[in-house]
Design an enzyme around this catalytic site. Structure first.
Site, short mmCIF file in Angstrom:
data_model
loop_
_atom_site.label_atom_id
_atom_site.label_comp_id
_atom_site.label_asym_id
_atom_site.label_seq_id
_atom_site.Cartn_x
_atom_site.Cartn_y
_atom_site.Cartn_z
N THR A 1 -40.60 23.47 -12.61
CA THR A 1 -40.73 22.18 -11.94
C THR A 1 -41.00 21.18 -13.07
OG1 THR A 1 -43.12 22.36 -11.64
CG2 THR A 1 -41.76 23.20 -9.85
N HIS A 2 -40.50 19.99 -12.93
CA HIS A 2 -40.58 19.00 -14.02
C HIS A 2 -39.94 19.53 -15.30
CE1 HIS A 2 -43.79 17.13 -11.49
NE2 HIS A 2 -44.09 18.39 -11.27
N SER B 1 -15.23 20.80 -30.86
CA SER B 1 -15.36 19.49 -31.48
C SER B 1 -14.27 19.31 -32.52
CB SER B 1 -16.74 19.37 -32.13
OG SER B 1 -16.71 18.42 -33.17
N LYS C 1 -18.85 24.12 -32.79
CA LYS C 1 -19.27 23.67 -31.46
C LYS C 1 -18.56 24.37 -30.32
CE LYS C 1 -21.39 20.04 -30.71
NZ LYS C 1 -22.70 20.01 -30.06
N TYR D 1 -9.77 -5.49 13.18
CA TYR D 1 -9.10 -5.11 11.93
C TYR D 1 -9.04 -6.28 10.95
CZ TYR D 1 -5.68 -3.54 8.53
OH TYR D 1 -5.06 -3.22 7.35
N SER E 1 0.83 -1.21 0.00
CA SER E 1 0.00 0.00 0.00
C SER E 1 0.86 1.26 0.00
CB SER E 1 -0.95 0.00 1.20
OG SER E 1 -0.23 0.02 2.41
N GLN F 1 -7.47 -1.83 4.22
CA GLN F 1 -6.42 -1.10 3.51
C GLN F 1 -6.97 -0.39 2.27
OE1 GLN F 1 -2.33 -2.62 3.19
NE2 GLN F 1 -2.74 -2.91 1.02
N ASN G 1 -18.83 23.33 -26.42
CA ASN G 1 -19.48 22.36 -25.54
C ASN G 1 -19.16 22.60 -24.06
OD1 ASN G 1 -20.55 20.98 -27.75
ND2 ASN G 1 -18.70 19.73 -27.97
N GLU H 1 -20.17 18.86 -17.71
CA GLU H 1 -20.44 17.44 -17.88
C GLU H 1 -19.48 16.61 -17.05
OE1 GLU H 1 -20.32 16.94 -22.15
OE2 GLU H 1 -21.58 18.70 -22.35
N ASN I 1 -2.36 -1.24 13.15
CA ASN I 1 -3.81 -1.05 13.15
C ASN I 1 -4.21 0.24 13.87
OD1 ASN I 1 -3.59 -3.52 11.98
ND2 ASN I 1 -4.62 -4.67 13.61
N1 ARG Z 1 -1.39 -0.93 5.20
C1 ARG Z 1 -2.28 -1.32 6.22
C2 ARG Z 1 -3.62 -0.58 6.10
O1 ARG Z 1 -3.66 0.44 5.51
C3 ARG Z 1 -1.70 -1.02 7.56
C4 ARG Z 1 -2.22 -1.91 8.61
C5 ARG Z 1 -1.70 -3.29 8.40
N2 ARG Z 1 -2.10 -4.10 9.50
C6 ARG Z 1 -2.03 -5.42 9.44
N3 ARG Z 1 -2.45 -6.05 10.47
N4 ARG Z 1 -1.60 -6.05 8.37
O2 ARG Z 1 -4.63 -1.04 6.58
#
Ligand code: ARG
Length: 467
Positions: free
Chosen positions: A156-157, A278, A284, A318, A23, A323, A286, A291, A111
Site C-alpha cells: 500500500t502506498h 533503445s 535496454k 438533434y 462524415s 456527428q 523497455n 507504457e 436523425n
Molecule cells: N452525418 C450526420 C450525423 O452523423 C447524419 C445526420 C445528419 N442530420 C442532419 N440533420 N444534418 O449526425
C-alpha cells in the site's frame, strides 16, 4: 448529390465547408447497418401501404445488391465523395434501381436513421469488447492457476505491507475486468431501443408499426420519446465510460508490471515480443507495450470527456454537433479492444521470478501485523502490541536486520512475550498468508475457492458470447 438541395440557390459550395462537414470518411464504417436498417424500413413502409409491393421488392433487391457489392469489394469507399454514408447509399441505390430509390427516405430522417445504426453498431461491438475481456480474464486465471503458491509482497502506498499470493494479486484484476463485463452488459441493455420512426424529431406521420420494426432489427423495445431518442447519445457516453474504466484498470495492471519488471523488483519479465530496445543504449529492454497501454487509457478517457462535452448544454433535439460522436466512439472502441487483446497475450507470456518475490517478502517487516496479532491472542491489547512491534521494527531498521536475524534477547527488550512461536510467525511470510483465511482473503484455501468461482464466471461468460 445532396439530400437537401432544393432550398438552396444553385452555385458552387465552399469546398472547405464541404470537407469540414462531411462524415463519410468516418461513418462509412456503418454502411452495412445503413443497408440493414433501410431494408427493414422499406418493408415497414410497404406494410403501412406507403410503398407498393413491387416498389418494396425493387428497393429490397437493390439494397441486397448493394450489400453484396460492399461485402465483396473491400475498397468500396475509396474515391467516393459523399456527405455521409446515408447519402452514398441513397445515391448508389438510385443507380441500381432507378427513380424508385427516391422513395427510400419517406417519413424518415437521417436523425433517426443514424441513431438506429449507431445503436446497432454499439450492441454488436459490445459483444466484441466482451470477448476481448474474456480473453484477458482467461489469461489472468491461467496464470493465477499456474502460480498458485507463489508469494510476493503486497503494497500500500507502494510500501511493503503484507505478503500475498500472486494468484490473489491476479484475481484482483480478474474482479475489475469482470465488473467491466457487467458494465458493458448494462450498457448494451440500455442501448437496446429503436429510434427509427422518430423522424427528424417529432415522430413520423406515416403509420409505421414501430414495434414490428424493432423486432425486425433485433431491438428489445421502441424508444418512448422521439425528441429524446433522436438526440440521445447517453449510450455512447456510457460505452466510452465503460471503455475508459476498463482501460483505467488495465493501466493500473500495466503500471504494476512496469514496476515489477524494473531491476529493483525483478518479479516479472516481459516477453521480448512485447518489449523494445533503445537506439542509443544497447542494453535496454523497455516495457513500451505497458507504457502504451497506460498512454492509450488517457486517449480513451479523452474520448469520453469529449463526448460528454458534446452533449453538455445541447438544446433539444438533434444538432449537427452530434456527428462528432462517431469518431470518438469508433476510436475509443478500437483502442480499448486492441489494448485488452494485447494485455491478454502479454500476461500469458509473462516470465515470473518467484525467488525474487520470495526474497522481497523477507524485507520490509511484512509480518509485523502478524506478530502483533499473536500478541493479541495472548491478551495484549492491540494498541499495545502495535507499539511494541513498532519499536522492534525501528530497532531492526536501524541495524539493517530482518526479524529472522534477530536474537531472542534483543527482541525481548521490546516484546516481553517473544518466544519461538512469535519468532516463527515473524520469519514466515507463508504463515502470514495462511493466517488470512477469511472470505476474500489471501490464504491458499480462500484463493482456491476464488479460483473455482472465477472459472465458473469465465465459463458462463464464454457460453453467453457468440463464437
Ligand atoms: N452525418 C450526420 C450525423 O452523423 C447524419 C445526420 C445528419 N442530420 C442532419 N440533420 N444534418 O449526425
Amino acid at each position: 448529390m445532396k439530400l437537401w438541395g432544393g432550398r438552396f440557390a444553385p452555385g458552387r459550395r465552399d469546398p472547405l465547408f464541404e470537407r469540414f462537414s462531411e462524415s463519410f470518411s468516418v461513418d462509412q464504417r456503418l454502411v452495412l447497418y445503413d443497408l440493414q436498417v433501410n431494408r427493414a424500413y422499406v418493408r415497414a413502409l410497404g406494410e403501412a401501404r406507403v410503398l407498393a409491393a413491387a416498389e418494396v421488392r425493387q428497393l429490397t433487391r437493390g439494397l441486397d445488391r448493394l450489400r453484396r457489392y460492399v461485402e465483396t469489394h473491400p475498397g468500396w469507399a475509396r474515391g467516393q465523395a459523399s456527405e455521409d454514408v446515408h447519402t452514398w447509399v441513397e445515391a448508389r441505390l438510385e443507380r441500381e434501381v432507378g427513380p424508385v430509390a427516391r422513395k427510400l427516405r419517406t417519413g424518415r430522417s437521417r436523425n433517426d436513421l443514424v441513431a438506429t445504426e449507431t445503436r446497432l453498431f454499439v450492441k454488436s461491438e459490445i459483444l466484441n469488447l466482451e470477448s476481448a475481456l474474456a480473453q484477458l480474464l482467461a489469461s489472468l486465471l491461467a496464470e493465477a492457476k499456474r502460480h498458485r503458491s507463489v508469494v510476493l509482497p503486497g503494497y500500500t502506498h507502494l510500501q511493503p505491507a503484507q505478503p500475498i499470493l500472486f494468484a490473489h494479486y491476479l484475481l484482483a484484476y480478474f474482479e475489475m475486468f469482470q465488473r467491466d463485463v457487467s458494465r458493458l452488459e448494462d450498457c448494451r441493455a440500455r442501448a437496446d431501443e429503436l429510434p427509427l420512426g422518430a423522424g427528424a424529431l417529432a415522430g413520423t406521420a406515416f403509420r409505421l408499426d414501430r414495434a414490428r420494426l424493432a423486432r425486425a432489427l433485433g431491438f428489445a423495445r421502441v424508444a418512448r420519446n422521439s425528441l429524446d431518442v433522436t438526440s440521445d447519445r447517453d449510450f455512447v457516453c456510457e460505452l466510452l465510460f465503460a471503455c475508459a474504466l476498463a482501460l483505467t484498470h488495465l493501466s493500473r495492471l500495466a503500471e504494476d508490471l512496469v514496476i515489477y519488471s524494473s531491476p529493483g523488483y525483478g518479479f516479472v519479465e516481459l516477453a521480448d515480443a512485447y518489449s523494445t530496445g533503445s537506439s542509443l543504449m544497447p542494453q535496454k529492454k523497455n516495457p513500451d507495450s505497458l507504457e502504451l497501454i497506460r498512454g492509450k487509457a488517457a486517449t480513451v478517457l479523452g474520448k469520453l470527456t469529449g463526448t460528454l462535452a458534446l452533449l453538455k448544454g445541447l438544446p433539444l433535439a438533434y444538432n449537427r454537433d452530434l456527428q462528432e460522436d462517431k469518431a470518438a466512439l469508433f476510436d475509443g472502441l478500437d483502442t480499448t479492444r486492441e489494448a485488452l487483446l494485447l494485455a491478454a497475450r502479454l500476461v500469458r507470456t509473462l516470465r515470473l521470478h518467484p525467488q525474487r518475490m520470495k526474497a522481497a517478502t523477507a524485507q520490509g517487516f511484512l509480518t509485523a501485523t502478524d506478530v502483533a496479532d499473536v500478541l493479541v491472542s495472548r491478551g495484549v491489547p492491540f494498541a499495545e502490541a502495535h507499539a511494541q512491534v513498532g519499536k522492534l521494527v525501528r530497532y531492526c531498521d536501524e541495524r539493517q536486520i530482518t526479524f529472522a536475524e534477530l536474537a531472542a534477547a534483543e527482541a525481548r527488550r521490546f516484546i516481553p512475550f517473544w518466544d519461538a512461536k512469535l519468532r516463527a510467525v515473524a520469519a514466515s511470510p507463508e504463515k502470514a498468508v495462511r493466517r488470512r483465511d477469511v472470505l476474500g482473503g489471501t490464504a491458499p484455501r480462500q484463493v482456491a475457492r476464488q479460483l473455482r468461482a472465477a472459472e465458473g464466471t469465465l465459463e458462463t461468460l464464454r457460453r453467453r458470447l457468440p463464437g
